[in-house]
Design a protein around this motif. Structure first.
Motif, PDB file in Angstrom:
ATOM      1  N   LEU A  89       0.809  -1.307   0.075  1.00 51.85           N
ATOM      2  CA  LEU A  89      -0.167  -0.135  -0.136  1.00 51.85           C
ATOM      3  C   LEU A  89       0.878   1.284   0.055  1.00 51.85           C
ATOM      4  CD1 LEU A  89      -2.596  -1.200   2.509  1.00 51.85           C
ATOM      5  CD2 LEU A  89      -3.159  -0.617   0.203  1.00 51.85           C
ATOM      6  N   TYR A  90       1.988   1.262   0.826  1.00 55.10           N
ATOM      7  CA  TYR A  90       2.935   2.356   0.802  1.00 55.10           C
ATOM      8  C   TYR A  90       3.595   2.625  -0.537  1.00 55.10           C
ATOM      9  CZ  TYR A  90       2.405   3.193   5.737  1.00 55.10           C
ATOM     10  OH  TYR A  90       2.164   3.615   7.405  1.00 55.10           O
TER      11      TYR A  90
ATOM     12  N   ASP B   5       4.370   6.457  -0.924  1.00 51.93           N
ATOM     13  CA  ASP B   5       4.908   7.061   0.291  1.00 51.93           C
ATOM     14  C   ASP B   5       6.252   6.159   0.919  1.00 51.93           C
ATOM     15  OD1 ASP B   5       5.496   7.625   2.994  1.00 51.93           O
ATOM     16  OD2 ASP B   5       3.413   7.642   3.785  1.00 51.93           O
ATOM     17  N   GLN B   6       7.369   6.930   0.685  1.00 51.50           N
ATOM     18  CA  GLN B   6       8.566   6.157   0.657  1.00 51.50           C
ATOM     19  C   GLN B   6       8.890   5.951   2.263  1.00 51.50           C
ATOM     20  OE1 GLN B   6      11.410   8.393  -1.789  1.00 51.50           O
ATOM     21  NE2 GLN B   6      11.473   6.617  -3.220  1.00 51.50           N
ATOM     22  N   ARG B   7       8.526   7.075   3.048  1.00 50.94           N
ATOM     23  CA  ARG B   7       8.798   6.851   4.463  1.00 50.94           C
ATOM     24  C   ARG B   7       8.010   5.778   5.045  1.00 50.94           C
ATOM     25  NH1 ARG B   7       9.939  12.145   3.695  1.00 50.94           N
ATOM     26  NH2 ARG B   7      11.805  13.163   4.800  1.00 50.94           N
TER      27      ARG B   7
ATOM     28  N   GLU C 298      18.388   6.769   3.534  1.00 53.68           N
ATOM     29  CA  GLU C 298      19.267   7.803   3.169  1.00 53.68           C
ATOM     30  C   GLU C 298      19.101   8.473   1.895  1.00 53.68           C
ATOM     31  OE1 GLU C 298      22.825   5.091   2.950  1.00 53.68           O
ATOM     32  OE2 GLU C 298      23.429   5.630   4.956  1.00 53.68           O
ATOM     33  N   LYS C 299      18.160   7.862   0.972  1.00 55.22           N
ATOM     34  CA  LYS C 299      17.877   8.637  -0.234  1.00 55.22           C
ATOM     35  C   LYS C 299      16.806   9.847   0.072  1.00 55.22           C
ATOM     36  CE  LYS C 299      15.429   7.608  -4.702  1.00 55.22           C
ATOM     37  NZ  LYS C 299      14.751   6.711  -5.484  1.00 55.22           N
ATOM     38  N   ILE C 300      15.912   9.325   1.025  1.00 58.78           N
ATOM     39  CA  ILE C 300      14.887  10.439   1.355  1.00 58.78           C
ATOM     40  C   ILE C 300      15.547  11.296   2.476  1.00 58.78           C
ATOM     41  CG2 ILE C 300      12.991   9.032   0.635  1.00 58.78           C
ATOM     42  CD1 ILE C 300      12.252   8.219   3.332  1.00 58.78           C
TER      43      ILE C 300
ATOM     44  N   ALA D 193      15.965   9.319  11.327  1.00 54.41           N
ATOM     45  CA  ALA D 193      15.579   8.414  12.477  1.00 54.41           C
ATOM     46  C   ALA D 193      15.351   7.279  11.531  1.00 54.41           C
ATOM     47  CB  ALA D 193      14.163   8.959  12.876  1.00 54.41           C
ATOM     48  N   LEU D 194      14.816   6.974  10.521  1.00 53.81           N
ATOM     49  CA  LEU D 194      14.720   5.907   9.673  1.00 53.81           C
ATOM     50  C   LEU D 194      15.917   5.422   9.644  1.00 53.81           C
ATOM     51  CD1 LEU D 194      11.683   6.725   7.255  1.00 53.81           C
ATOM     52  CD2 LEU D 194      11.588   5.232   9.334  1.00 53.81           C
TER      53      LEU D 194
END
Length: 452
Positions: A306-307, A312-314, A348-350, A354-355
Protein backbone atom coordinates in the motif's frame (compact mmCIF):
# COMPACT_ATOMS: atom_id res chain seq x y z
CA UNK A 1 -24.95 18.88 -29.47
CA UNK A 2 -26.73 22.19 -29.67
CA UNK A 3 -24.45 25.24 -29.23
CA UNK A 4 -25.50 27.36 -26.26
CA UNK A 5 -22.73 29.81 -25.38
CA UNK A 6 -21.65 32.73 -27.55
CA UNK A 7 -18.29 31.10 -28.30
CA UNK A 8 -19.90 27.81 -29.27
CA UNK A 9 -22.38 29.57 -31.57
CA UNK A 10 -19.61 31.48 -33.35
CA UNK A 11 -17.50 28.33 -33.74
CA UNK A 12 -20.47 26.37 -35.14
CA UNK A 13 -21.45 29.14 -37.57
CA UNK A 14 -17.83 29.51 -38.73
CA UNK A 15 -17.50 25.77 -39.42
CA UNK A 16 -20.86 25.69 -41.24
CA UNK A 17 -19.59 28.57 -43.41
CA UNK A 18 -16.39 26.61 -44.16
CA UNK A 19 -14.20 29.37 -42.71
CA UNK A 20 -11.00 29.13 -40.68
CA UNK A 21 -10.37 31.32 -37.64
CA UNK A 22 -7.99 33.36 -39.78
CA UNK A 23 -10.71 33.81 -42.44
CA UNK A 24 -13.17 35.07 -39.85
CA UNK A 25 -10.58 37.37 -38.28
CA UNK A 26 -9.97 39.24 -41.55
CA UNK A 27 -7.73 42.31 -41.44
CA UNK A 28 -9.23 43.79 -38.26
CA UNK A 29 -8.62 40.90 -35.85
CA UNK A 30 -6.27 37.95 -35.31
CA UNK A 31 -6.91 34.20 -35.36
CA UNK A 32 -5.89 34.15 -31.67
CA UNK A 33 -8.64 36.70 -30.91
CA UNK A 34 -11.24 34.48 -32.60
CA UNK A 35 -9.91 31.44 -30.74
CA UNK A 36 -10.26 33.21 -27.39
CA UNK A 37 -13.86 34.18 -28.20
CA UNK A 38 -14.76 30.62 -29.21
CA UNK A 39 -13.20 29.21 -26.03
CA UNK A 40 -15.10 31.70 -23.87
CA UNK A 41 -11.90 33.37 -22.63
CA UNK A 42 -13.03 36.81 -23.78
CA UNK A 43 -16.30 38.37 -24.95
CA UNK A 44 -16.29 40.61 -28.05
CA UNK A 45 -17.67 44.11 -27.91
CA UNK A 46 -21.06 44.73 -29.56
CA UNK A 47 -19.30 46.42 -32.51
CA UNK A 48 -16.94 43.44 -33.04
CA UNK A 49 -19.87 41.03 -32.75
CA UNK A 50 -21.71 42.95 -35.50
CA UNK A 51 -18.67 42.64 -37.82
CA UNK A 52 -18.29 38.91 -37.15
CA UNK A 53 -22.04 38.27 -37.56
CA UNK A 54 -21.98 40.02 -40.96
CA UNK A 55 -19.05 37.87 -42.12
CA UNK A 56 -20.86 34.73 -40.99
CA UNK A 57 -24.03 35.94 -42.75
CA UNK A 58 -26.09 35.57 -39.56
CA UNK A 59 -28.28 38.13 -37.76
CA UNK A 60 -26.62 39.43 -34.60
CA UNK A 61 -29.54 38.14 -32.55
CA UNK A 62 -28.45 34.60 -33.43
CA UNK A 63 -25.36 35.03 -31.26
CA UNK A 64 -26.96 36.78 -28.31
CA UNK A 65 -27.18 34.60 -25.19
CA UNK A 66 -30.53 34.01 -23.60
CA UNK A 67 -31.26 34.78 -19.96
CA UNK A 68 -31.02 31.04 -19.22
CA UNK A 69 -27.55 30.92 -20.81
CA UNK A 70 -26.39 33.84 -18.68
CA UNK A 71 -27.76 32.26 -15.51
CA UNK A 72 -25.95 29.00 -16.27
CA UNK A 73 -22.71 30.90 -16.78
CA UNK A 74 -23.24 32.74 -13.51
CA UNK A 75 -23.89 29.44 -11.71
CA UNK A 76 -20.76 27.87 -13.19
CA UNK A 77 -18.75 30.91 -12.15
CA UNK A 78 -20.01 30.58 -8.57
CA UNK A 79 -19.14 26.86 -8.60
CA UNK A 80 -15.62 27.59 -9.84
CA UNK A 81 -15.14 30.35 -7.27
CA UNK A 82 -16.37 28.10 -4.46
CA UNK A 83 -13.97 25.34 -5.46
CA UNK A 84 -11.05 27.80 -5.57
CA UNK A 85 -11.93 29.07 -2.09
CA UNK A 86 -12.04 25.48 -0.82
CA UNK A 87 -8.64 24.81 -2.32
CA UNK A 88 -7.32 27.92 -0.60
CA UNK A 89 -8.53 26.69 2.79
CA UNK A 90 -11.32 29.27 3.07
CA UNK A 91 -14.10 26.82 3.94
CA UNK A 92 -16.53 29.37 5.45
CA UNK A 93 -16.42 31.67 2.41
CA UNK A 94 -16.61 28.68 0.06
CA UNK A 95 -19.77 27.45 1.81
CA UNK A 96 -21.51 30.82 1.29
CA UNK A 97 -20.58 31.03 -2.39
CA UNK A 98 -21.61 27.42 -3.03
CA UNK A 99 -24.90 27.97 -1.20
CA UNK A 100 -25.65 30.79 -3.64
CA UNK A 101 -24.69 28.51 -6.57
CA UNK A 102 -27.06 25.82 -5.25
CA UNK A 103 -29.92 28.35 -4.98
CA UNK A 104 -29.24 29.58 -8.52
CA UNK A 105 -29.20 26.03 -9.89
CA UNK A 106 -32.40 25.12 -8.01
CA UNK A 107 -34.22 28.13 -9.48
CA UNK A 108 -33.11 27.03 -12.97
CA UNK A 109 -34.20 23.46 -12.24
CA UNK A 110 -30.69 22.21 -13.04
CA UNK A 111 -30.31 19.31 -10.62
CA UNK A 112 -26.79 18.37 -11.73
CA UNK A 113 -25.36 21.81 -10.98
CA UNK A 114 -27.37 21.91 -7.76
CA UNK A 115 -25.83 18.58 -6.71
CA UNK A 116 -22.30 19.85 -7.45
CA UNK A 117 -22.87 22.99 -5.41
CA UNK A 118 -24.40 21.12 -2.47
CA UNK A 119 -21.62 18.54 -2.50
CA UNK A 120 -19.00 21.29 -2.31
CA UNK A 121 -21.00 23.01 0.42
CA UNK A 122 -21.15 19.77 2.44
CA UNK A 123 -17.38 19.37 2.18
CA UNK A 124 -16.91 22.92 3.43
CA UNK A 125 -19.14 22.21 6.44
CA UNK A 126 -17.10 19.08 7.16
CA UNK A 127 -13.84 21.04 6.93
CA UNK A 128 -15.21 23.45 9.55
CA UNK A 129 -16.20 20.58 11.86
CA UNK A 130 -19.96 21.11 11.35
CA UNK A 131 -20.69 17.40 10.94
CA UNK A 132 -24.48 17.58 11.41
CA UNK A 133 -24.78 20.34 8.80
CA UNK A 134 -22.42 18.44 6.51
CA UNK A 135 -24.55 15.28 6.77
CA UNK A 136 -27.74 17.16 5.96
CA UNK A 137 -26.13 18.84 2.94
CA UNK A 138 -24.59 15.58 1.66
CA UNK A 139 -28.12 14.08 1.75
CA UNK A 140 -29.54 17.03 -0.23
CA UNK A 141 -26.73 16.70 -2.78
CA UNK A 142 -27.43 12.98 -3.05
CA UNK A 143 -31.12 13.63 -3.80
CA UNK A 144 -30.21 16.19 -6.47
CA UNK A 145 -27.73 13.85 -8.19
CA UNK A 146 -30.18 10.92 -8.08
CA UNK A 147 -32.90 13.03 -9.72
CA UNK A 148 -30.41 14.18 -12.36
CA UNK A 149 -29.38 10.57 -13.06
CA UNK A 150 -25.76 11.35 -12.14
CA UNK A 151 -24.52 8.11 -10.59
CA UNK A 152 -20.93 9.31 -10.09
CA UNK A 153 -22.10 12.38 -8.20
CA UNK A 154 -24.37 10.25 -6.03
CA UNK A 155 -21.42 7.94 -5.27
CA UNK A 156 -19.31 10.93 -4.19
CA UNK A 157 -22.06 11.96 -1.77
CA UNK A 158 -22.24 8.46 -0.30
CA UNK A 159 -18.46 8.38 0.12
CA UNK A 160 -18.73 11.73 1.90
CA UNK A 161 -21.41 10.33 4.22
CA UNK A 162 -19.26 7.29 4.90
CA UNK A 163 -16.39 9.56 5.90
CA UNK A 164 -18.65 11.33 8.39
CA UNK A 165 -19.71 7.97 9.82
CA UNK A 166 -16.07 7.04 10.34
CA UNK A 167 -15.39 10.32 12.11
CA UNK A 168 -18.25 9.48 14.47
CA UNK A 169 -16.90 5.93 14.84
CA UNK A 170 -20.10 4.52 13.29
CA UNK A 171 -18.19 1.92 11.28
CA UNK A 172 -21.13 -0.41 10.35
CA UNK A 173 -23.00 2.59 8.93
CA UNK A 174 -19.89 3.66 6.99
CA UNK A 175 -19.64 0.19 5.47
CA UNK A 176 -23.25 0.46 4.23
CA UNK A 177 -22.61 3.90 2.69
CA UNK A 178 -19.49 2.72 0.86
CA UNK A 179 -21.34 -0.36 -0.39
CA UNK A 180 -24.13 1.89 -1.68
CA UNK A 181 -21.52 4.05 -3.44
CA UNK A 182 -20.11 0.98 -5.17
CA UNK A 183 -23.61 -0.03 -6.24
CA UNK A 184 -24.04 3.40 -7.88
CA UNK A 185 -20.73 3.01 -9.70
CA UNK A 186 -21.84 -0.31 -11.14
CA UNK A 187 -24.65 1.33 -13.11
CA UNK A 188 -24.59 3.26 -16.43
CA UNK A 189 -23.33 6.76 -15.75
CA UNK A 190 -21.16 5.56 -12.90
CA UNK A 191 -18.24 4.06 -14.81
CA UNK A 192 -15.46 6.33 -13.48
CA UNK A 193 -12.72 3.77 -12.66
CA UNK A 194 -10.76 6.07 -10.37
CA UNK A 195 -13.78 6.79 -8.23
CA UNK A 196 -14.64 3.10 -8.11
CA UNK A 197 -11.17 2.27 -6.82
CA UNK A 198 -11.51 4.95 -4.19
CA UNK A 199 -14.87 3.56 -3.04
CA UNK A 200 -13.45 0.03 -2.78
CA UNK A 201 -10.47 1.36 -0.85
CA UNK A 202 -12.66 3.24 1.63
CA UNK A 203 -14.89 0.17 2.05
CA UNK A 204 -11.83 -2.02 2.66
CA UNK A 205 -10.55 0.37 5.30
CA UNK A 206 -13.93 0.50 7.08
CA UNK A 207 -14.32 -3.28 7.00
CA UNK A 208 -10.79 -3.62 8.32
CA UNK A 209 -11.55 -1.21 11.15
CA UNK A 210 -14.62 -3.28 12.00
CA UNK A 211 -12.29 -6.18 12.78
CA UNK A 212 -12.95 -8.24 9.64
CA UNK A 213 -9.33 -8.47 8.46
CA UNK A 214 -9.98 -11.22 5.91
CA UNK A 215 -12.65 -9.31 3.96
CA UNK A 216 -10.74 -6.04 4.39
CA UNK A 217 -7.61 -7.58 2.88
CA UNK A 218 -9.62 -9.05 0.01
CA UNK A 219 -11.24 -5.69 -0.80
CA UNK A 220 -7.93 -3.84 -0.55
CA UNK A 221 -6.36 -6.34 -2.97
CA UNK A 222 -9.32 -5.75 -5.30
CA UNK A 223 -8.69 -2.00 -5.19
CA UNK A 224 -4.99 -2.48 -5.92
CA UNK A 225 -5.77 -4.85 -8.78
CA UNK A 226 -8.16 -2.28 -10.27
CA UNK A 227 -5.43 0.36 -10.14
CA UNK A 228 -3.20 -1.79 -12.36
CA UNK A 229 -5.46 -0.96 -15.29
CA UNK A 230 -3.83 2.45 -15.42
CA UNK A 231 -0.24 3.39 -16.08
CA UNK A 232 -0.26 5.06 -12.67
CA UNK A 233 -2.18 7.49 -10.51
CA UNK A 234 -0.29 10.65 -11.61
CA UNK A 235 -0.82 9.86 -15.29
CA UNK A 236 -4.54 9.25 -14.77
CA UNK A 237 -4.87 12.49 -12.81
CA UNK A 238 -3.25 14.35 -15.69
CA UNK A 239 -5.64 12.67 -18.11
CA UNK A 240 -8.64 13.91 -16.10
CA UNK A 241 -7.18 17.41 -15.91
CA UNK A 242 -6.62 17.48 -19.69
CA UNK A 243 -10.24 16.45 -20.23
CA UNK A 244 -11.32 19.15 -17.78
CA UNK A 245 -9.28 21.71 -19.72
CA UNK A 246 -10.93 20.65 -22.97
CA UNK A 247 -14.41 21.06 -21.46
CA UNK A 248 -13.43 24.47 -20.12
CA UNK A 249 -12.09 25.51 -23.53
CA UNK A 250 -15.43 24.48 -25.01
CA UNK A 251 -17.20 26.73 -22.50
CA UNK A 252 -18.67 23.95 -20.32
CA UNK A 253 -17.36 24.95 -16.90
CA UNK A 254 -19.65 22.50 -15.10
CA UNK A 255 -18.27 19.47 -16.96
CA UNK A 256 -14.73 20.81 -16.52
CA UNK A 257 -15.24 20.90 -12.76
CA UNK A 258 -16.67 17.37 -12.78
CA UNK A 259 -13.60 15.99 -14.60
CA UNK A 260 -11.24 17.87 -12.29
CA UNK A 261 -13.12 16.32 -9.34
CA UNK A 262 -12.26 12.85 -10.67
CA UNK A 263 -8.58 13.76 -10.56
CA UNK A 264 -8.97 15.03 -7.01
CA UNK A 265 -10.73 11.77 -6.07
CA UNK A 266 -7.66 9.82 -7.18
CA UNK A 267 -5.39 12.08 -5.14
CA UNK A 268 -7.70 11.49 -2.18
CA UNK A 269 -7.34 7.78 -2.85
CA UNK A 270 -3.59 8.04 -2.34
CA UNK A 271 -4.23 9.52 1.08
CA UNK A 272 -6.70 6.69 1.79
CA UNK A 273 -4.06 4.13 0.85
CA UNK A 274 -1.60 5.68 3.29
CA UNK A 275 -4.16 5.47 6.11
CA UNK A 276 -4.93 1.84 5.23
CA UNK A 277 -1.21 1.05 5.15
CA UNK A 278 -0.73 2.57 8.60
CA UNK A 279 -3.56 0.40 9.92
CA UNK A 280 -2.00 -2.73 8.44
CA UNK A 281 1.34 -1.77 9.99
CA UNK A 282 -0.27 -1.28 13.40
CA UNK A 283 -2.15 -4.57 13.05
CA UNK A 284 1.16 -6.29 12.35
CA UNK A 285 2.70 -4.81 15.49
CA UNK A 286 -0.29 -5.94 17.54
CA UNK A 287 0.01 -9.45 16.07
CA UNK A 288 3.66 -9.51 17.13
CA UNK A 289 2.64 -8.45 20.63
CA UNK A 290 0.34 -11.51 20.70
CA UNK A 291 3.26 -13.64 19.58
CA UNK A 292 1.76 -14.28 16.13
CA UNK A 293 4.78 -13.34 14.02
CA UNK A 294 3.43 -14.97 10.86
CA UNK A 295 0.29 -12.83 10.88
CA UNK A 296 2.44 -9.81 11.68
CA UNK A 297 4.62 -10.46 8.64
CA UNK A 298 1.51 -10.79 6.44
CA UNK A 299 0.26 -7.40 7.70
CA UNK A 300 3.66 -5.79 7.10
CA UNK A 301 3.64 -7.12 3.54
CA UNK A 302 0.19 -5.59 2.94
CA UNK A 303 1.35 -2.27 4.42
CA UNK A 304 4.44 -2.30 2.20
CA UNK A 305 2.35 -2.83 -0.96
CA UNK A 306 0.00 0.00 0.00
CA UNK A 307 2.79 2.44 0.85
CA UNK A 308 4.43 1.73 -2.49
CA UNK A 309 1.12 2.20 -4.30
CA UNK A 310 0.62 5.54 -2.54
CA UNK A 311 4.22 6.62 -3.27
CA UNK A 312 4.93 7.06 0.47
CA UNK A 313 8.62 6.16 0.77
CA UNK A 314 8.83 6.86 4.52
CA UNK A 315 5.97 4.45 5.12
CA UNK A 316 7.68 1.97 2.80
CA UNK A 317 10.86 2.08 4.92
CA UNK A 318 8.84 1.66 8.15
CA UNK A 319 7.15 -1.46 6.75
CA UNK A 320 10.45 -2.89 5.50
CA UNK A 321 12.04 -2.39 8.94
CA UNK A 322 9.25 -4.42 10.53
CA UNK A 323 9.69 -7.11 7.84
CA UNK A 324 13.43 -7.19 8.62
CA UNK A 325 12.64 -7.71 12.30
CA UNK A 326 10.33 -10.58 11.38
CA UNK A 327 13.07 -12.28 9.32
CA UNK A 328 15.44 -11.82 12.25
CA UNK A 329 12.98 -13.40 14.66
CA UNK A 330 12.30 -16.28 12.25
CA UNK A 331 16.04 -16.95 11.91
CA UNK A 332 16.19 -15.88 8.24
CA UNK A 333 19.37 -13.90 8.82
CA UNK A 334 20.36 -13.40 5.17
CA UNK A 335 16.89 -12.04 4.34
CA UNK A 336 16.96 -9.87 7.46
CA UNK A 337 20.37 -8.54 6.40
CA UNK A 338 19.23 -7.77 2.85
CA UNK A 339 16.00 -6.08 3.97
CA UNK A 340 17.85 -3.98 6.56
CA UNK A 341 20.38 -2.78 3.97
CA UNK A 342 17.52 -1.96 1.56
CA UNK A 343 15.85 0.06 4.35
CA UNK A 344 19.01 2.03 5.02
CA UNK A 345 19.55 2.78 1.32
CA UNK A 346 16.00 4.12 0.85
CA UNK A 347 16.02 6.03 4.17
CA UNK A 348 19.30 7.74 3.21
CA UNK A 349 17.84 8.59 -0.20
CA UNK A 350 14.89 10.42 1.36
CA UNK A 351 17.08 11.98 4.06
CA UNK A 352 15.34 10.73 7.22
CA UNK A 353 17.92 10.24 10.02
CA UNK A 354 15.49 8.46 12.37
CA UNK A 355 14.62 5.86 9.72
CA UNK A 356 18.30 5.40 8.87
CA UNK A 357 18.86 4.84 12.59
CA UNK A 358 16.15 2.19 12.71
CA UNK A 359 17.72 0.43 9.74
CA UNK A 360 21.17 0.56 11.38
CA UNK A 361 19.72 -0.79 14.62
CA UNK A 362 18.08 -3.72 12.80
CA UNK A 363 21.36 -4.34 10.95
CA UNK A 364 23.31 -4.33 14.22
CA UNK A 365 21.04 -6.99 15.74
CA UNK A 366 21.51 -9.17 12.66
CA UNK A 367 25.29 -8.88 12.92
CA UNK A 368 25.10 -9.84 16.61
CA UNK A 369 23.22 -13.01 15.66
CA UNK A 370 25.72 -13.66 12.85
CA UNK A 371 28.56 -13.52 15.44
CA UNK A 372 30.11 -10.42 13.86
CA UNK A 373 30.61 -8.11 16.90
CA UNK A 374 32.74 -5.53 15.08
CA UNK A 375 30.14 -4.73 12.42
CA UNK A 376 27.36 -5.04 15.01
CA UNK A 377 29.05 -2.46 17.24
CA UNK A 378 29.62 -0.08 14.32
CA UNK A 379 25.99 -0.31 13.16
CA UNK A 380 24.57 0.16 16.67
CA UNK A 381 26.87 3.07 17.52
CA UNK A 382 25.80 4.79 14.28
CA UNK A 383 22.15 4.23 15.25
CA UNK A 384 22.84 5.82 18.66
CA UNK A 385 24.28 8.90 16.95
CA UNK A 386 21.30 9.17 14.60
CA UNK A 387 18.69 8.66 17.34
CA UNK A 388 20.36 11.30 19.52
CA UNK A 389 20.29 13.77 16.61
CA UNK A 390 16.64 12.95 15.86
CA UNK A 391 15.61 13.09 19.56
CA UNK A 392 14.21 9.55 19.61
CA UNK A 393 14.73 8.42 23.24
CA UNK A 394 12.87 5.08 23.01
CA UNK A 395 14.85 3.82 20.04
CA UNK A 396 18.03 5.32 21.49
CA UNK A 397 17.53 3.31 24.71
CA UNK A 398 16.99 0.16 22.64
CA UNK A 399 20.31 0.60 20.80
CA UNK A 400 22.12 1.42 24.05
CA UNK A 401 20.75 -1.76 25.58
CA UNK A 402 21.93 -3.84 22.61
CA UNK A 403 25.39 -2.30 22.88
CA UNK A 404 25.39 -3.16 26.60
CA UNK A 405 24.54 -6.77 25.81
CA UNK A 406 27.21 -6.85 23.10
CA UNK A 407 29.95 -5.60 25.41
CA UNK A 408 28.72 -7.88 28.21
CA UNK A 409 29.12 -10.89 25.90
CA UNK A 410 32.67 -9.78 25.15
CA UNK A 411 33.47 -9.53 28.87
CA UNK A 412 33.73 -5.72 28.79
CA UNK A 413 31.74 -5.15 31.96
CA UNK A 414 32.59 -1.48 32.46
CA UNK A 415 31.53 -0.53 28.93
CA UNK A 416 28.41 -2.68 29.27
CA UNK A 417 27.52 -1.00 32.56
CA UNK A 418 27.85 2.48 31.02
CA UNK A 419 25.47 1.59 28.20
CA UNK A 420 22.95 -0.08 30.53
CA UNK A 421 22.96 2.93 32.87
CA UNK A 422 22.28 5.33 29.99
CA UNK A 423 19.49 3.09 28.70
CA UNK A 424 17.92 2.73 32.17
CA UNK A 425 17.98 6.51 32.65
CA UNK A 426 16.12 6.98 29.37
CA UNK A 427 13.52 4.34 30.23
CA UNK A 428 12.91 6.00 33.59
CA UNK A 429 12.56 9.38 31.90
CA UNK A 430 9.90 7.91 29.63
CA UNK A 431 8.06 6.46 32.65
CA UNK A 432 9.09 2.85 32.07
CA UNK A 433 10.21 1.37 35.40
CA UNK A 434 11.95 -1.72 34.10
CA UNK A 435 12.88 -0.86 30.56
CA UNK A 436 13.38 -3.91 28.36
CA UNK A 437 13.41 -7.49 29.51
CA UNK A 438 15.60 -7.97 32.57
CA UNK A 439 17.30 -4.60 32.17
CA UNK A 440 16.25 -2.91 35.42
CA UNK A 441 17.78 -1.62 38.63
CA UNK A 442 18.71 -5.18 39.69
CA UNK A 443 20.75 -5.65 36.50
CA UNK A 444 22.58 -2.37 37.00
CA UNK A 445 23.33 -3.33 40.60
CA UNK A 446 24.55 -6.79 39.55
CA UNK A 447 26.85 -5.31 36.94
CA UNK A 448 28.14 -2.78 39.49
CA UNK A 449 29.41 -5.47 41.85
CA UNK A 450 33.15 -6.06 41.85
CA UNK A 451 34.39 -9.18 40.10
CA UNK A 452 34.80 -12.22 42.37
Amino acid sequence: MMATTLGEKIRQARKEAGMTQKDLAGEEYSAAFISQIERGVIRPSLQSLQVLAARLKRPIGHFMESEADLRERECDWLLATGRLLQGGGKAAKAAKVLQKAAQEAAEMGNRRREGEALLGQARSHKAQGNLDEAEKTFQLALEAYVQAGEEEGAALCLIGLGGLDELRNQIPKAVLDYQAALAKLGRPGGEDPGLKVRAIGRLALAVYRSGDFVTGNKLQDEALEALKVFAGTPELVLRYLETAQNHYAAGDVGRALAEAAKGRALLDLRADLEVAAALYLNAGLMAEDRGDWEEGFERFGAALRLYRQAGDQRGEVAAMIEAARYHFHAGHLERALGTSEECIELAEKIGDPALVGQGRQALGKVFIEMKDPERASAALEESVRLFEAADRPGELADSLYELGELHMARGERDKALAFFQRATALFRKMGLASGRGNMDDRMVKRLSRPKV
